[in-house]
Design a protein around this motif. Structure first.
Motif, mmCIF file in Angstrom:
data_model
loop_
_atom_site.group_PDB
_atom_site.id
_atom_site.type_symbol
_atom_site.label_atom_id
_atom_site.label_comp_id
_atom_site.label_asym_id
_atom_site.label_seq_id
_atom_site.Cartn_x
_atom_site.Cartn_y
_atom_site.Cartn_z
ATOM 1 N N ALA A 1 -10.943 4.811 -1.640
ATOM 2 C CA ALA A 1 -9.805 5.571 -2.149
ATOM 3 C C ALA A 1 -9.882 5.725 -3.668
ATOM 4 O O ALA A 1 -9.561 6.789 -4.215
ATOM 5 C CB ALA A 1 -8.504 4.886 -1.750
ATOM 6 N N SER B 1 -12.716 8.341 -4.444
ATOM 7 C CA SER B 1 -12.693 9.614 -3.723
ATOM 8 C C SER B 1 -12.596 10.789 -4.685
ATOM 9 O O SER B 1 -11.831 10.770 -5.655
ATOM 10 C CB SER B 1 -11.507 9.632 -2.753
ATOM 11 O OG SER B 1 -11.384 10.886 -2.134
ATOM 12 N N THR C 1 -8.401 14.139 -3.547
ATOM 13 C CA THR C 1 -7.239 13.291 -3.305
ATOM 14 C C THR C 1 -5.993 14.147 -3.139
ATOM 15 O O THR C 1 -5.859 15.205 -3.752
ATOM 16 C CB THR C 1 -7.013 12.316 -4.469
ATOM 17 O OG1 THR C 1 -6.816 13.072 -5.676
ATOM 18 C CG2 THR C 1 -8.169 11.357 -4.634
ATOM 19 N N LEU D 1 -2.043 1.351 -2.300
ATOM 20 C CA LEU D 1 -2.949 2.420 -2.691
ATOM 21 C C LEU D 1 -2.110 3.649 -3.018
ATOM 22 O O LEU D 1 -1.334 4.120 -2.177
ATOM 23 C CB LEU D 1 -3.931 2.747 -1.567
ATOM 24 C CG LEU D 1 -5.157 1.848 -1.441
ATOM 25 C CD1 LEU D 1 -5.917 2.182 -0.172
ATOM 26 C CD2 LEU D 1 -6.058 1.998 -2.663
ATOM 27 N N ALA E 1 -2.090 7.577 -4.995
ATOM 28 C CA ALA E 1 -2.788 8.698 -5.631
ATOM 29 C C ALA E 1 -1.737 9.671 -6.144
ATOM 30 O O ALA E 1 -0.883 10.128 -5.367
ATOM 31 C CB ALA E 1 -3.723 9.388 -4.649
ATOM 32 N N ARG F 1 -5.935 7.651 -9.393
ATOM 33 C CA ARG F 1 -5.953 6.799 -8.208
ATOM 34 C C ARG F 1 -5.643 5.371 -8.641
ATOM 35 O O ARG F 1 -6.208 4.898 -9.635
ATOM 36 C CB ARG F 1 -7.320 6.875 -7.522
ATOM 37 C CG ARG F 1 -7.735 8.296 -7.154
ATOM 38 C CD ARG F 1 -9.241 8.457 -7.218
ATOM 39 N NE ARG F 1 -9.645 9.824 -6.985
ATOM 40 C CZ ARG F 1 -9.665 10.773 -7.915
ATOM 41 N NH1 ARG F 1 -9.294 10.497 -9.154
ATOM 42 N NH2 ARG F 1 -10.041 11.994 -7.625
ATOM 43 N N TRP G 1 -4.861 1.213 -7.481
ATOM 44 C CA TRP G 1 -4.698 0.055 -6.600
ATOM 45 C C TRP G 1 -3.856 -0.951 -7.372
ATOM 46 O O TRP G 1 -4.181 -1.327 -8.499
ATOM 47 C CB TRP G 1 -6.043 -0.559 -6.232
ATOM 48 C CG TRP G 1 -5.891 -1.944 -5.648
ATOM 49 C CD1 TRP G 1 -6.064 -3.142 -6.296
ATOM 50 C CD2 TRP G 1 -5.517 -2.265 -4.308
ATOM 51 N NE1 TRP G 1 -5.821 -4.194 -5.448
ATOM 52 C CE2 TRP G 1 -5.468 -3.681 -4.206
ATOM 53 C CE3 TRP G 1 -5.197 -1.513 -3.189
ATOM 54 C CZ2 TRP G 1 -5.143 -4.338 -3.052
ATOM 55 C CZ3 TRP G 1 -4.871 -2.175 -2.012
ATOM 56 C CH2 TRP G 1 -4.847 -3.568 -1.951
#
Length: 323
Positions: free
Chosen positions: A63, A66, A69, A81, A83, A102, A104
């Motif tokens: 993720a 990536s 998104t 997670l 985005a 993105r 985390w």
């Protein structure tokens, strides 16, 4: 990893942060404080560190790396997670060409990635340098989300001013030359709504998810205010889009009316000259028996006849209120 690591900031819990070098980063422990790692995911070193040394599983790593998104927020394991997108404020870029971020996030660490510079990251770094930044990771998330949508206020004002100017030009009958500008405004509004509507849903999902109970009440309140602001911006954009559509329809109707007027004038001229053309064609044939062919007054009589015919046509058109 330095080439892909944009910064590694250790929050001090008092609104400030300090930069960690690679050695300090390798020895970091959650007890030392909250850590914010920010990467450029295009770097091979960033990819290698995230895949081998971040401690994240394949889903979280994929993720963060990536290319494509869509704004979203989902719980995964012991973290979140997320985005999101920000208006592109880089020099020479179109604002609607949104920049993806993105994220985390877990209780003591945030790992974020992007491929183009973000104004929000610079703003947060400045606030941390001034000892006015967030105290922990969830507050950092709330501030980051708020900064991502902050530029929308100026964007909406600019679009509103542009639509106002186009409406003024329409009233001045000078909008026909500005069709390209009108289409540009409509395209921008459509693209903004396309990318920002899912972002509103992502924030709502973040607030509704019961698995992120470690987010504080103050942070959830801040996120809710951000969601309300985003909802208001989207409503304003929808109103602007409807105004642009109405203006485009009015412009098309105006052009159609102008074309109809020109066609009407041509039709009247054609109607006036059609009998005259018939008469001149009929009397211009080179055959015996043409009336008044040998009379010296023939031309005057013919001109008078044509004049009376035109006057009769004009009288008839006026009586029928065609002209």
């Amino acid at each position: 990893m330095n080439q892909g690591l944009i910064h590694a900031l250790l929050l001090d819990g008092r609104g400030g942060a300090r930069e960690l070098d690679p050695g300090q980063l390798a020895r970091w422990q959650p007890e030392q404080g909250c850590l914010w790692l920010h990467f450029d995911y295009r770097s091979d070193r960033s990819r290698d560190w995230l895949q081998r040394h971040s401690g994240l599983d394949r889903v979280a790593t994929a993720a963060l790396l990536s290319e494509a998104t869509r704004p979203r927020a989902t719980s995964h394991g012991h973290g979140l997670l997320i985005a999101l997108r920000e208006v592109n404020q880089n020099p020479g870029a179109d604002p609607e060409d949104m920049v993806a971020l993105r994220i985390w996030i877990e209780p003591h660490r945030i790992v974020s990635t992007r491929n183009r510079p973000l104004a929000s990251e610079d703003m947060l770094k400045q606030r941390l340098a001034q000892q006015k930044g967030p105290l922990n990771t969830d507050a950092l998330l709330a501030d980051l989300v708020a900064e991502l949508i902050r530029p929308l206020a100026d964007i909406v004002d600019e679009l509103d001013d542009a639509i106002d100017e186009l409406e003024t030009r329409f009233l001045d009958n000078s909008l026909a030359e500005a069709r390209g500008e009108l289409l540009t405004q409509r395209r921008q509004l459509i693209q903004f709504r396309r990318y920002l509507s899912p972002q509103r849903e992502a924030i709502a999902r973040l607030l509704a998810d019961k698995d992120n109970g470690w987010l504080s009440h103050e942070v959830k309140t801040s996120l809710r205010e951000t969601q309300d602001s985003l909802h208001r911006y989207l409503e304003n954009m929808e109103a602007l889009r409807e105004r642009a559509m109405a203006l485009d329809d009015a412009r098309a109707n105006q052009l159609s009316e102008q074309l109809n007027k020109r066609m009407f004038v041509l039709s009247v001229i054609t109607a006036l000259f059609l009998p005259l053309s018939f008469m001149t064609g009929l009397l211009g044939v080179n055959l015996a028996g043409i009336p008044l062919a040998d009379s010296p007054a023939a031309f005057g009589i013919f001109v008078l006849t044509l004049t009376l015919l035109v006057m009769g046509q004009i009288w008839y058109f006026r009586r029928r209120k065609w002209i």
